[in-house]
Design an enzyme around this catalytic site. Structure first.
Site, PDB file in Angstrom:
ATOM      1  N   LYS A 188       0.783  -1.339   0.446  1.00 47.82           N
ATOM      2  CA  LYS A 188       0.436  -0.043   0.303  1.00 47.82           C
ATOM      3  C   LYS A 188       0.782   1.423   0.119  1.00 47.82           C
ATOM      4  O   LYS A 188       1.749   1.215   1.231  1.00 47.82           O
ATOM      5  CB  LYS A 188      -0.779  -0.392   1.022  1.00 47.82           C
ATOM      6  CG  LYS A 188      -2.087   0.969   1.208  1.00 47.82           C
ATOM      7  CD  LYS A 188      -1.265   2.422   1.705  1.00 47.82           C
ATOM      8  CE  LYS A 188      -2.570   3.743   1.051  1.00 47.82           C
ATOM      9  NZ  LYS A 188      -1.904   4.491   1.003  1.00 47.82           N
ATOM     10  N   ALA A 190       2.239   5.204  -0.377  1.00 51.89           N
ATOM     11  CA  ALA A 190       0.880   6.719   0.212  1.00 51.89           C
ATOM     12  C   ALA A 190       0.123   7.355  -1.085  1.00 51.89           C
ATOM     13  O   ALA A 190       1.202   6.972  -2.233  1.00 51.89           O
ATOM     14  CB  ALA A 190       2.438   7.389   0.675  1.00 51.89           C
ATOM     15  N   GLU A 263      10.061   1.213  10.988  1.00 49.06           N
ATOM     16  CA  GLU A 263      10.870   2.427  10.615  1.00 49.06           C
ATOM     17  C   GLU A 263      10.469   3.339  10.541  1.00 49.06           C
ATOM     18  O   GLU A 263       9.683   4.054  10.140  1.00 49.06           O
ATOM     19  CB  GLU A 263      11.513   1.947   9.321  1.00 49.06           C
ATOM     20  CG  GLU A 263      12.904   2.875   9.390  1.00 49.06           C
ATOM     21  CD  GLU A 263      13.090   4.193   8.007  1.00 49.06           C
ATOM     22  OE1 GLU A 263      13.166   5.474   8.519  1.00 49.06           O
ATOM     23  OE2 GLU A 263      12.792   3.674   7.355  1.00 49.06           O
ATOM     24  N   CYS A 297      14.025  10.531   6.611  1.00 53.71           N
ATOM     25  CA  CYS A 297      14.096   9.779   8.738  1.00 53.71           C
ATOM     26  C   CYS A 297      15.199   9.463   9.249  1.00 53.71           C
ATOM     27  O   CYS A 297      14.776  10.608  10.130  1.00 53.71           O
ATOM     28  CB  CYS A 297      13.653   8.366   8.324  1.00 53.71           C
ATOM     29  SG  CYS A 297      14.122   7.569   7.702  1.00 53.71           S
ATOM     30  N   GLU A 398      10.728  16.206  15.302  1.00 49.90           N
ATOM     31  CA  GLU A 398      11.149  15.932  13.727  1.00 49.90           C
ATOM     32  C   GLU A 398      10.989  16.262  13.485  1.00 49.90           C
ATOM     33  O   GLU A 398      10.019  17.119  12.288  1.00 49.90           O
ATOM     34  CB  GLU A 398      10.314  14.667  13.676  1.00 49.90           C
ATOM     35  CG  GLU A 398      11.635  14.097  12.127  1.00 49.90           C
ATOM     36  CD  GLU A 398      11.008  13.207  12.254  1.00 49.90           C
ATOM     37  OE1 GLU A 398      11.918  12.046  11.248  1.00 49.90           O
ATOM     38  OE2 GLU A 398      10.265  11.961  11.999  1.00 49.90           O
TER      39      GLU A 398
END
Length: 499
Positions: A188, A190, A263, A297, A398
């Site tokens: 799936k 984004a 992750e 990330c 973040e």
């Protein structure tokens, strides 16, 4: 903060239906009742659409993957390797067109997109070979008639949920080891970046891979993940995304004790000591921090500069940052594209405003780009902040944007404590020539990955992943293959030997 005025100059609409399909059981599926329109974050124009799949669509994909599992798992590793290498061949042949497609839907410069595709092909080829090295064990028995063996077998059907920031690489990093291990998959992608996923699956289907081995569904993440989490045939879920969503997946996966690879988020520090090569450090930091417009990330979140070299390092970083060229990814010589959407742009603006209000100095950037070619996109000027302290939101959240906060530190124990004072533990970076310090830092920094005198971490042969609230499991290396294998212990007692 804004700079410039909005303009209106829409570009011609491309062919929206070229990639308008899902892949289930080796066939294109276009029967969804609704569709998702994909927009170029640099221009605001529609660049394509995909079906809005639902729970029924996801269930069909799981059915196909489940039916294909036995046949795919029984192929030899060499047979599976042939399909994977053909997939890599096709990606490399179509690299330039795929890079343009990725740039249009994700915004990153075409050169960056091409590099992502090169790396993706390398991952496929590495796992094509590593799949041939799924070795078992023979263990000495406790009795003369006993034989002990350990086999490694595919975990089963895997549901994969991938993010928008590296829309090709994140699919490949999950799919390649899973397929090499003998698992079947349902991906799936984004909803912001599904077009490159459909294109990659088209190339995989072109290899003649058996029907049902690899399936792609587009639509609501909540609806599709609900199927992954509730269907007992899905034995593992691999997810890359926010820690908040990862925790929710972990909680629901516990009901059936599904295997997980997660992750998740990260707040990555880079620590620069006075004995470091400052030119190398500055170039490496800027290259990492502003890659993909800061939407990485394991991208650097905060720069800790020793007080003895804080000013010199800051000046070098500011100079390099000011030289970066911002624009639509399909323009030549562009270094930085747009943020993925308006929400991301406003979030970055909020973090910069908070820092400035609490005493940070904006050395360059610090505003949204709004005039002329930037008017229809989500552009933010590459920004460097100095005089940053631990009370600012940029030190605790973040950033996921083109903002480089620089803080100072006085000694080793202090910077280790400040770096570890976060629930996250994905990546950290250190610049020093002192070998003893290298070992001390690597041992004490609470992160799943530490890079020394460089900022590049993603290679096929090494285990990429974090600890603490940055997730579990690894992508890359034989460790990444292990995450798609179950261990089976065989205790064989020979007849006629007694016991």
């Amino acid at each position: 903060m804004t700079k410039g005025n909005e303009a209106t100059d829409p570009r011609p609409e491309p062919d929206l239906d070229r990639w308008n399909c899902q892949w289930i059981n080796g066939e294109k599926v276009t029967d969804a009742r609704d569709s998702i329109t994909v927009y170029n974050p640099a221009t605001g124009e529609a660049v394509g659409r995909v079906p809005r799949g639902d729970g029924e669509t996801a269930a069909r994909a799981v059915d196909a993957a489940s039916h294909a599992l036995t046949g795919w798992g029984r192929l030899t590793a060499v047979q599976r390797t042939a399909y994977l290498n053909q997939w890599a061949d096709r990606i490399e042949r179509e690299r330039n067109e795929l890079a343009r497609l990725m740039s249009r839907e994700q915004g990153k410069p075409i050169e960056e997109a091409a590099g992502e595709l090169d790396g993706s092909a390398q991952f496929i080829r590495w796992y094509a070979e590593e799949g041939k090295r799924v070795y078992g064990e023979t263990i000495p028995g406790s009795r003369p008639d006993q034989r002990i063996m350990v086999w490694r077998q595919p975990v089963g059907v895997v549901g994969m949920i991938t993010p928008w920031n590296f829309p090709a690489a994140m699919i490949i990093r999950k799919a390649a080891p899973a397929l090499a291990a003998g698992c079947t998959i349902v991906v799936k992608p984004a909803s912001q970046t599904p077009l490159i996923a459909v294109a990659l699956f088209q190339l995989l289907m072109d290899t003649g891979i058996p029907k049902g081995v690899a399936n792609l569904v587009t639509g609501s993440a909540a609806t599709i993940s609900d199927v992954f989490l509730s269907d007992a045939r899905v034995r593992k879920i691999s997810f890359t995304g926010s820690t908040e969503v990862g925790k929710s997946i972990m909680e629901r996966a516990a009901i059936q004790l599904k295997r997980l690879s997660l992750e998740l988020g990260g707040i990555a520090p880079v620590i620069v000591y006075p004995d470091a090569d400052l030119e190398l450090a500055a170039k490496s930091i800027v290259g990492n921090k502003f890659e993909n417009c800061g939407q990485v990330c394991n991208g650097i979140n905060v720069i800790y500069a020793h007080e003895a070299i804080r000013q010199e390092l800051s000046e070098r970083i500011v100079e390099l940052t000011r030289a970066l060229r911002v624009g639509p990814g399909d323009e030549p010589d562009v270094d930085i594209g747009p943020l993925i959407d308006r929400e991301a742009m406003l979030r970055v603006d909020r973090l910069v405003a908070d820092s400035q209000a609490k005493g940070a100095a904006i050395r360059t950037g610090g505003y949204r780009l709004m005039d002329e070619k930037y008017a229809h996109g989500h552009f933010y000027a590459p920004t460097v902040l100095t005089d940053v302290n631990d009370e600012m939101d940029v030190m605790k959240e973040e950033i996921f944007g083109p903002v480089a906060p620089i803080a100072s530190f006085a000694d080793e124990d202090e910077v280790i404590a400040r770096s570890n004072a976060t629930p996250y533990g994905l990546a950290a970076y250190v610049f020093t020539r002192d070998v003893s310090r290298v070992y001390r830092m690597c041992e004490q920094l609470e992160f799943g990955m530490v890079a020394v005198n460089g900022t590049s971490l993603s290679v096929p042969q090494a285990p990429f992943g974090g600890i603490k609230e940055s997730g579990s499991g690894r992508e890359g290396g034989h460790h990444g293959l292990d995450d798609y294998m179950d261990l089976k212990y065989i205790n064989l007692n020979l007849e006629g030997k007694g016991g």
